[in-house]
Design a protein around this motif. Structure first.
Motif, PDB file in Angstrom:
ATOM      1  N   GLN A 144      43.634  42.476  42.031  1.00 44.23           N
ATOM      2  CA  GLN A 144      43.737  42.314  41.154  1.00 44.23           C
ATOM      3  C   GLN A 144      43.555  40.870  41.456  1.00 44.23           C
ATOM      4  N   LEU A 145      43.621  39.575  41.808  1.00 43.75           N
ATOM      5  CA  LEU A 145      43.405  38.160  41.589  1.00 43.75           C
ATOM      6  C   LEU A 145      41.829  38.382  41.633  1.00 43.75           C
ATOM      7  N   LEU A 146      41.264  38.869  42.430  1.00 43.27           N
ATOM      8  CA  LEU A 146      39.561  38.599  42.008  1.00 43.27           C
ATOM      9  C   LEU A 146      38.907  39.398  40.862  1.00 43.27           C
ATOM     10  N   ASN A 147      39.737  40.319  40.566  1.00 44.24           N
ATOM     11  CA  ASN A 147      39.509  40.696  39.113  1.00 44.24           C
ATOM     12  C   ASN A 147      39.680  40.183  37.954  1.00 44.24           C
ATOM     13  N   LEU A 148      41.605  39.197  38.603  1.00 44.35           N
ATOM     14  CA  LEU A 148      41.498  38.000  37.120  1.00 44.35           C
ATOM     15  C   LEU A 148      40.496  37.381  36.804  1.00 44.35           C
ATOM     16  N   ILE A 178      37.060  37.818  37.726  1.00 41.41           N
ATOM     17  CA  ILE A 178      36.409  37.910  37.407  1.00 41.41           C
ATOM     18  C   ILE A 178      36.642  37.705  35.500  1.00 41.41           C
ATOM     19  N   GLY A 179      38.231  38.440  35.342  1.00 44.18           N
ATOM     20  CA  GLY A 179      37.963  38.756  34.123  1.00 44.18           C
ATOM     21  C   GLY A 179      37.821  37.150  33.755  1.00 44.18           C
ATOM     22  N   PHE A 180      38.805  36.699  33.954  1.00 45.17           N
ATOM     23  CA  PHE A 180      38.761  34.730  33.699  1.00 45.17           C
ATOM     24  C   PHE A 180      37.712  34.439  32.849  1.00 45.17           C
ATOM     25  N   VAL A 181      36.706  34.716  33.983  1.00 48.72           N
ATOM     26  CA  VAL A 181      35.732  33.718  33.931  1.00 48.72           C
ATOM     27  C   VAL A 181      35.117  34.601  32.602  1.00 48.72           C
ATOM     28  N   LEU A 182      34.623  35.819  32.546  1.00 48.77           N
ATOM     29  CA  LEU A 182      34.052  36.634  31.581  1.00 48.77           C
ATOM     30  C   LEU A 182      34.427  36.638  29.961  1.00 48.77           C
ATOM     31  N   LEU A 183      35.666  35.795  30.449  1.00 50.29           N
ATOM     32  CA  LEU A 183      37.043  35.834  28.601  1.00 50.29           C
ATOM     33  C   LEU A 183      36.400  34.582  28.258  1.00 50.29           C
ATOM     34  N   PHE A 184      36.184  33.750  29.124  1.00 52.55           N
ATOM     35  CA  PHE A 184      35.470  32.507  28.139  1.00 52.55           C
ATOM     36  C   PHE A 184      34.309  32.374  28.301  1.00 52.55           C
ATOM     37  N   VAL A 185      33.131  32.524  29.477  1.00 53.78           N
ATOM     38  CA  VAL A 185      32.115  32.026  29.784  1.00 53.78           C
ATOM     39  C   VAL A 185      30.918  32.560  28.675  1.00 53.78           C
ATOM     40  N   TRP A 219      49.066  39.049  27.079  1.00 53.76           N
ATOM     41  CA  TRP A 219      47.893  40.319  26.377  1.00 53.76           C
ATOM     42  C   TRP A 219      46.164  39.406  26.699  1.00 53.76           C
ATOM     43  N   GLY A 220      46.728  38.353  27.507  1.00 56.71           N
ATOM     44  CA  GLY A 220      45.052  37.935  27.963  1.00 56.71           C
ATOM     45  C   GLY A 220      45.229  38.342  29.228  1.00 56.71           C
ATOM     46  N   ALA A 221      46.618  38.284  30.609  1.00 60.13           N
ATOM     47  CA  ALA A 221      46.131  39.007  31.210  1.00 60.13           C
ATOM     48  C   ALA A 221      45.450  40.083  31.513  1.00 60.13           C
ATOM     49  N   ILE A 222      46.582  41.115  30.652  1.00 56.72           N
ATOM     50  CA  ILE A 222      46.017  42.476  30.948  1.00 56.72           C
ATOM     51  C   ILE A 222      44.374  42.509  30.497  1.00 56.72           C
ATOM     52  N   SER A 223      44.247  41.357  29.101  1.00 55.38           N
ATOM     53  CA  SER A 223      42.291  41.582  29.451  1.00 55.38           C
ATOM     54  C   SER A 223      41.937  41.377  30.391  1.00 55.38           C
ATOM     55  N   MET A 224      42.085  39.977  31.054  1.00 57.15           N
ATOM     56  CA  MET A 224      41.307  39.111  31.879  1.00 57.15           C
ATOM     57  C   MET A 224      41.394  40.831  33.347  1.00 57.15           C
ATOM     58  N   LEU A 225      42.076  40.986  33.207  1.00 58.66           N
ATOM     59  CA  LEU A 225      42.565  42.648  34.125  1.00 58.66           C
ATOM     60  C   LEU A 225      41.488  43.651  34.333  1.00 58.66           C
ATOM     61  N   GLY A 226      42.072  43.915  32.842  1.00 56.94           N
ATOM     62  CA  GLY A 226      40.872  44.853  32.575  1.00 56.94           C
ATOM     63  C   GLY A 226      39.181  44.237  32.459  1.00 56.94           C
ATOM     64  N   GLY A 258      37.789  42.137  34.698  1.00 52.70           N
ATOM     65  CA  GLY A 258      37.350  41.700  36.465  1.00 52.70           C
ATOM     66  C   GLY A 258      36.866  43.259  36.378  1.00 52.70           C
ATOM     67  N   ALA A 259      38.105  44.252  36.356  1.00 53.92           N
ATOM     68  CA  ALA A 259      38.236  45.396  36.644  1.00 53.92           C
ATOM     69  C   ALA A 259      36.499  46.323  36.197  1.00 53.92           C
ATOM     70  N   ILE A 260      35.762  46.024  34.924  1.00 53.65           N
ATOM     71  CA  ILE A 260      35.190  46.746  34.411  1.00 53.65           C
ATOM     72  C   ILE A 260      34.397  46.299  34.751  1.00 53.65           C
ATOM     73  N   ALA A 261      33.657  45.255  35.228  1.00 48.69           N
ATOM     74  CA  ALA A 261      32.454  44.559  36.281  1.00 48.69           C
ATOM     75  C   ALA A 261      32.160  44.706  37.192  1.00 48.69           C
ATOM     76  N   SER A 262      34.033  44.706  38.324  1.00 48.61           N
ATOM     77  CA  SER A 262      33.303  45.399  39.601  1.00 48.61           C
ATOM     78  C   SER A 262      33.368  46.690  39.209  1.00 48.61           C
ATOM     79  N   GLY A 263      33.950  47.216  38.808  1.00 53.08           N
ATOM     80  CA  GLY A 263      33.649  48.854  39.010  1.00 53.08           C
ATOM     81  C   GLY A 263      32.334  49.135  38.471  1.00 53.08           C
ATOM     82  N   LEU A 264      31.587  48.774  37.709  1.00 50.42           N
ATOM     83  CA  LEU A 264      30.242  48.913  37.287  1.00 50.42           C
ATOM     84  C   LEU A 264      29.577  49.013  38.377  1.00 50.42           C
ATOM     85  N   ARG A 265      29.681  46.909  39.022  1.00 53.86           N
ATOM     86  CA  ARG A 265      28.232  46.808  39.554  1.00 53.86           C
ATOM     87  C   ARG A 265      28.691  47.694  41.312  1.00 53.86           C
TER      88      ARG A 265
END
Length: 158
Positions: free
Chosen positions: A30-34, A36-43, A128-135, A137-144
């Motif tokens: 979950q921390l890794l997904n958060l 990755i999601g944090f980076v994706l949410l802003f970058v 909502w931001g935490a849920i979005s970041m986790l999601g 990150g999970a999407i990016a990790s899962g697709l990878r």
């Protein structure tokens, strides 16, 4: 919530293996997904807007922002599906229907967001931001992981 359920149902029907891999990522790291999601949410939006400074990259930036908006909206779906599977597994169902798990998971996700937003808009936005970041990150990790699995199982031409 209805549109989220429809989008999730379409994703489950069209991409069952990829969806399974993405949902599996919600329960792991979950921390890794958060992160990755944090980076994706802003970058992603910032880099797309910066890329619009070059006239040539405006169409690509618009496409990236549209895909980003879809991914940001869909980010709650793997989290809801993971919550739904967890709830149904605690109910004694070993392999619940993915559609039922999605519906069961969307209810608490939207309920928590609505209650926290009614109590304090800032707390609701953080949730909502935490849920979005986790999601995300999970999407990016899962697709990878799905792309790596697909590449490993494809036969190579000789």
């Amino acid at each position: 919530m209805l549109w989220a359920f429809i989008l999730g149902s379409v994703a489950l029907a069209l991409f069952p293996r990829a969806t399974r891999g993405i949902v599996g990522q919600v329960g792991r790291d979950q921390l890794l997904n958060l992160g990755i999601g944090f980076v994706l949410l802003f970058v992603v939006p910032i880099s797309s807007i910066v890329a619009m400074a070059l006239v040539v990259t405006i169409p690509l930036s618009v496409v990236v922002l549209l895909l980003y908006a879809i991914a940001a909206y869909a980010a709650k779906l793997p989290v809801a599906l993971g919550i739904g599977r967890w709830v149904l597994a605690r109910d004694g169902r070993p392999e619940p229907s993915a559609y039922l798990a999605l519906l069961v998971g969307l209810i608490p996700v939207y309920a928590v967001f609505t209650l926290l937003s009614a109590w304090s808009g800032l707390v609701g936005a953080i949730a909502w931001g935490a849920i979005s970041m986790l999601g995300l990150g999970a999407i990016a990790s899962g697709l990878r992981g799905h792309a790596a699995d697909s590449a490993a199982t494809e036969p190579t031409a000789i």
